[in-house]
Design a protein around this motif. Structure first.
Motif, PDB file in Angstrom:
ATOM      1  N   LEU A   1      -1.951 -12.302   7.047  1.00 11.79           N
ATOM      2  CA  LEU A   1      -0.489 -12.189   6.966  1.00 11.79           C
ATOM      3  C   LEU A   1      -0.010 -10.853   7.523  1.00 11.79           C
ATOM      4  CD1 LEU A   1       2.326 -13.114   5.831  1.00 11.79           C
ATOM      5  CD2 LEU A   1       1.655 -12.033   3.677  1.00 11.79           C
ATOM      6  N   CYS A   2      -0.778  -9.798   7.252  1.00 13.66           N
ATOM      7  CA  CYS A   2      -0.374  -8.445   7.652  1.00 13.66           C
ATOM      8  C   CYS A   2      -0.780  -8.091   9.084  1.00 13.66           C
ATOM      9  CB  CYS A   2      -1.000  -7.422   6.704  1.00 13.66           C
ATOM     10  SG  CYS A   2      -0.471  -7.586   4.988  1.00 13.66           S
ATOM     11  N   TYR A   3      -1.725  -8.829   9.636  1.00 13.41           N
ATOM     12  CA  TYR A   3      -2.305  -8.469  10.927  1.00 13.41           C
ATOM     13  C   TYR A   3      -1.242  -8.311  12.007  1.00 13.41           C
ATOM     14  CZ  TYR A   3      -5.199  -8.803  15.134  1.00 13.41           C
ATOM     15  OH  TYR A   3      -5.782  -8.564  16.350  1.00 13.41           O
ATOM     16  N   GLU A   4      -1.155  -7.124  12.573  1.00 13.30           N
ATOM     17  CA  GLU A   4      -0.240  -6.762  13.657  1.00 13.30           C
ATOM     18  C   GLU A   4       1.233  -6.881  13.291  1.00 13.30           C
ATOM     19  OE1 GLU A   4      -1.557  -8.963  17.148  1.00 13.30           O
ATOM     20  OE2 GLU A   4      -2.906  -7.311  17.677  1.00 13.30           O
ATOM     21  N   SER A   5       1.539  -7.037  12.006  1.00 15.10           N
ATOM     22  CA  SER A   5       2.945  -7.103  11.583  1.00 15.10           C
ATOM     23  C   SER A   5       3.314  -5.943  10.659  1.00 15.10           C
ATOM     24  CB  SER A   5       3.232  -8.434  10.877  1.00 15.10           C
ATOM     25  OG  SER A   5       2.561  -8.514   9.630  1.00 15.10           O
ATOM     26  N   LYS A   6       2.299  -5.274  10.100  1.00 14.50           N
ATOM     27  CA  LYS A   6       2.533  -4.143   9.216  1.00 14.50           C
ATOM     28  C   LYS A   6       1.244  -3.348   9.089  1.00 14.50           C
ATOM     29  CE  LYS A   6       3.334  -7.201   5.963  1.00 14.50           C
ATOM     30  NZ  LYS A   6       4.723  -7.035   6.345  1.00 14.50           N
ATOM     31  N   SER A   7       1.342  -2.173   8.497  1.00 13.51           N
ATOM     32  CA  SER A   7       0.152  -1.329   8.301  1.00 13.51           C
ATOM     33  C   SER A   7      -0.486  -1.598   6.941  1.00 13.51           C
ATOM     34  CB  SER A   7       0.527   0.151   8.396  1.00 13.51           C
ATOM     35  OG  SER A   7       0.916   0.493   9.704  1.00 13.51           O
ATOM     36  N   ILE A   8      -1.794  -1.411   6.886  1.00 11.82           N
ATOM     37  CA  ILE A   8      -2.552  -1.535   5.647  1.00 11.82           C
ATOM     38  C   ILE A   8      -3.325  -0.234   5.431  1.00 11.82           C
ATOM     39  CG2 ILE A   8      -4.361  -2.793   4.399  1.00 11.82           C
ATOM     40  CD1 ILE A   8      -3.817  -5.184   6.211  1.00 11.82           C
ATOM     41  N   ILE A   9      -3.331   0.251   4.205  1.00 11.22           N
ATOM     42  CA  ILE A   9      -4.211   1.353   3.831  1.00 11.22           C
ATOM     43  C   ILE A   9      -5.201   0.821   2.806  1.00 11.22           C
ATOM     44  CG2 ILE A   9      -4.415   3.618   2.742  1.00 11.22           C
ATOM     45  CD1 ILE A   9      -1.664   4.311   3.723  1.00 11.22           C
ATOM     46  N   ILE A  10      -6.484   1.020   3.070  1.00 18.03           N
ATOM     47  CA  ILE A  10      -7.539   0.585   2.159  1.00 18.03           C
ATOM     48  C   ILE A  10      -8.282   1.811   1.641  1.00 18.03           C
ATOM     49  CG2 ILE A  10      -9.840  -0.481   2.108  1.00 18.03           C
ATOM     50  CD1 ILE A  10      -8.747  -2.686   3.867  1.00 18.03           C
ATOM     51  N   THR A  11      -8.525   1.858   0.335  1.00 18.72           N
ATOM     52  CA  THR A  11      -9.382   2.901  -0.221  1.00 18.72           C
ATOM     53  C   THR A  11     -10.681   2.239  -0.679  1.00 18.72           C
ATOM     54  OG1 THR A  11      -8.721   2.773  -2.558  1.00 18.72           O
ATOM     55  CG2 THR A  11      -7.307   4.046  -1.093  1.00 18.72           C
ATOM     56  N   THR A  12     -11.807   2.813  -0.275  1.00 21.20           N
ATOM     57  CA  THR A  12     -13.094   2.187  -0.608  1.00 21.20           C
ATOM     58  C   THR A  12     -14.217   3.217  -0.621  1.00 21.20           C
ATOM     59  OG1 THR A  12     -14.628   0.417   0.027  1.00 21.20           O
ATOM     60  CG2 THR A  12     -13.608   1.645   1.821  1.00 21.20           C
ATOM     61  N   ASN A  13     -15.244   2.915  -1.383  1.00 21.88           N
ATOM     62  CA  ASN A  13     -16.476   3.724  -1.328  1.00 21.88           C
ATOM     63  C   ASN A  13     -17.641   2.868  -0.839  1.00 21.88           C
ATOM     64  OD1 ASN A  13     -16.854   2.087  -3.540  1.00 21.88           O
ATOM     65  ND2 ASN A  13     -17.548   3.706  -4.921  1.00 21.88           N
ATOM     66  N   ILE A  14     -17.306   1.746  -0.207  1.00 25.89           N
ATOM     67  CA  ILE A  14     -18.315   0.813   0.300  1.00 25.89           C
ATOM     68  C   ILE A  14     -18.269   0.810   1.825  1.00 25.89           C
ATOM     69  CG2 ILE A  14     -19.125  -1.579   0.269  1.00 25.89           C
ATOM     70  CD1 ILE A  14     -19.179  -0.324  -2.470  1.00 25.89           C
TER      71      ILE A  14
END
Length: 225
Positions: free
Chosen positions: A168-181
């Motif tokens: 849904l978000c792909y190329e339409s908005k930004s995503i921020i992911i936080t991860t330790n993996i």
């Protein structure tokens, strides 16, 4: 309409001179923008509001494709680019993600924050209206923040729902992911190898990775020494 405006001017005892009316219009506009900002901040889902003021960037490795000024100016939002904040627990990933979301809202944009498992639980709700509300909220946002990516494993349906959100978000908005993996271990919590490949493919395409190299802030500042 001119007659209605004249009527309101007489009722409010306002001058016909536009320069005299301007301060009232300006004040009303600013009041509405401030109310919208507060409403968007309350609806974002932040557990605690954070700021970039005093934030220590010295323990973060930036990629060549993105520098600190790009982060602080939120230029990645205009380009619909993503940030993957990778590092050990307690190194400031969530703080930075929230602070960027707050700054985006202060600039008139919409940001929403979810811990991944909380998001999946809401999407799996038997209340269809609740799940639809989440989809609508994300669709209307300029920035989606997904915290604690990979902290707990997902089942197959949860992984599929997460894929739907990323798509849904792909190329339409930004995503921020936080991860330790690291990427190589994502299949361990996303359950399905094909889904993992599809999610990684969509995320990596327009993403910058910031690597957090510091020690846990909570452990360093713990009262238990």
């Amino acid at each position: 309409m001119r007659e209605e405006i004249s009527l309101y001017q007489r009722k409010l005892k306002l001058s016909n001179n536009l320069m005299e009316i301007y301060p009232f219009i300006e004040a009303e506009t600013e009041d509405r923008e401030e109310k919208r900002r507060i409403r968007n901040l309350n609806n974002a889902g932040f557990h605690v509001v954070k700021s970039l003021e005093g934030y220590d960037f010295s323990q973060i490795r930036f990629p060549e494709s993105l520098q600190l000024h790009n982060i602080e100016s939120l230029s990645f939002l205009e380009k619909k680019e993503n940030l993957i904040l990778y590092g050990a627990v307690g190194t400031g990933k969530t703080h930075l993600s929230v602070a960027l979301g707050v700054k985006a809202i202060n600039q008139g944009k919409k940001a929403v924050f979810y811990r991944v498992h909380d998001l999946i639980n809401q999407l799996e709700s038997e209340d269809i209206k609740k799940a639809n509300k989440v989809h609508k909220k994300i669709a209307q946002a300029d920035l989606l923040i997904l915290d604690e990516w990979g902290y707990l494993p997902l089942h197959q349906e949860g992984a599929r729902l997460l894929f739907d959100i990323i798509s849904l978000c792909y190329e339409s908005k930004s995503i921020i992911i936080t991860t330790n993996i690291e990427f190589g271990r994502w299949k361990g919590f996303l359950f399905d190898e094909k889904l993992t490949a599809a999610i990684v493919d969509r995320l990596v395409h327009h993403s910058h990775m910031l690597i957090f190299t510091g020690k846990s802030y909570r452990m360093t500042n713990s009262l238990m020494k």
